[in-house]
Scaffold this active site. Structure first.
Site, PDB file in Angstrom:
ATOM      1  N   CYS A 102       5.409   3.961  -4.315  1.00  0.00           N
ATOM      2  CA  CYS A 102       6.351   4.237  -5.391  1.00  0.00           C
ATOM      3  C   CYS A 102       7.754   4.090  -4.828  1.00  0.00           C
ATOM      4  O   CYS A 102       8.008   4.465  -3.685  1.00  0.00           O
ATOM      5  CB  CYS A 102       6.162   5.658  -5.914  1.00  0.00           C
ATOM      6  SG  CYS A 102       4.542   5.928  -6.632  1.00  0.00           S
ATOM      7  N   HIS A 113     -11.461  -1.670   2.254  1.00  0.00           N
ATOM      8  CA  HIS A 113     -12.910  -1.829   2.122  1.00  0.00           C
ATOM      9  C   HIS A 113     -13.327  -2.921   3.099  1.00  0.00           C
ATOM     10  O   HIS A 113     -12.696  -3.983   3.137  1.00  0.00           O
ATOM     11  CB  HIS A 113     -13.301  -2.253   0.709  1.00  0.00           C
ATOM     12  CG  HIS A 113     -12.796  -1.331  -0.352  1.00  0.00           C
ATOM     13  ND1 HIS A 113     -13.381  -0.124  -0.637  1.00  0.00           N
ATOM     14  CD2 HIS A 113     -11.745  -1.445  -1.193  1.00  0.00           C
ATOM     15  CE1 HIS A 113     -12.725   0.473  -1.616  1.00  0.00           C
ATOM     16  NE2 HIS A 113     -11.713  -0.315  -1.973  1.00  0.00           N
ATOM     17  N   SER A 145       2.371   6.972  -2.040  1.00  0.00           N
ATOM     18  CA  SER A 145       1.272   6.587  -2.934  1.00  0.00           C
ATOM     19  C   SER A 145      -0.040   6.468  -2.165  1.00  0.00           C
ATOM     20  O   SER A 145      -0.629   7.479  -1.846  1.00  0.00           O
ATOM     21  CB  SER A 145       1.545   5.347  -3.762  1.00  0.00           C
ATOM     22  OG  SER A 145       0.579   5.323  -4.823  1.00  0.00           O
TER      23      SER A 145
END
Length: 129
Positions: A88, A73, A68
């Site tokens: 996943c 950030h 996935s």
């Protein structure tokens, strides 16, 4: 669709400034942490934001995983970071690898305070994230 979504908000990171400011260095560290956790990177996008009156620009690092994604950030003026790891779990349980990746990134950023959350997504009968 069944998976594990981990998030962490990191405050007062004690790491070297390059992890908050240098997109290339952060991207390389992400790839190392991903490989170390036993996950597979399949693509990467890095972006450095311009400086503002509040301080130097932060970085967004996104790595697509076969399992996935990882997204980071940074806010260097606050010495803060947000982490987002999603795997996943259809066809195999990657939960331990997701936790290992998040743990490796916590070591990298060395926060004084961390808020962690885990969300099981898309439950499948008889399968736990």
């Amino acid at each position: 669709m069944h998976g594990l979504h981990l998030t962490a908000d990191l405050h007062d990171c004690q790491c070297h400034a390059r992890w908050l400011l240098d997109a290339d260095a952060l991207g390389a560290a992400c790839l190392d942490a991903i490989a170390g956790a036993g996950l597979q990177a399949v693509g990467q996008l890095l972006h450095t934001f311009p400086a503002t009156s509040h301080g130097p620009g932060g970085v967004t690092a996104t790595v697509l995983l076969a399992e996935s994604h990882l997204c980071i950030h940074t806010w260097p003026e606050r010495r803060a970071v947000t982490l987002d790891v999603y795997v996943c779990n259809v066809g195999g349980d990657h939960s331990a690898r997701a936790h290992a990746l998040l743990d490796a990134l916590l070591v990298l950023f060395s926060p004084a305070h961390t808020e962690r959350h885990a969300l099981t997504r898309g439950t499948v009968a008889g399968v736990d994230a």
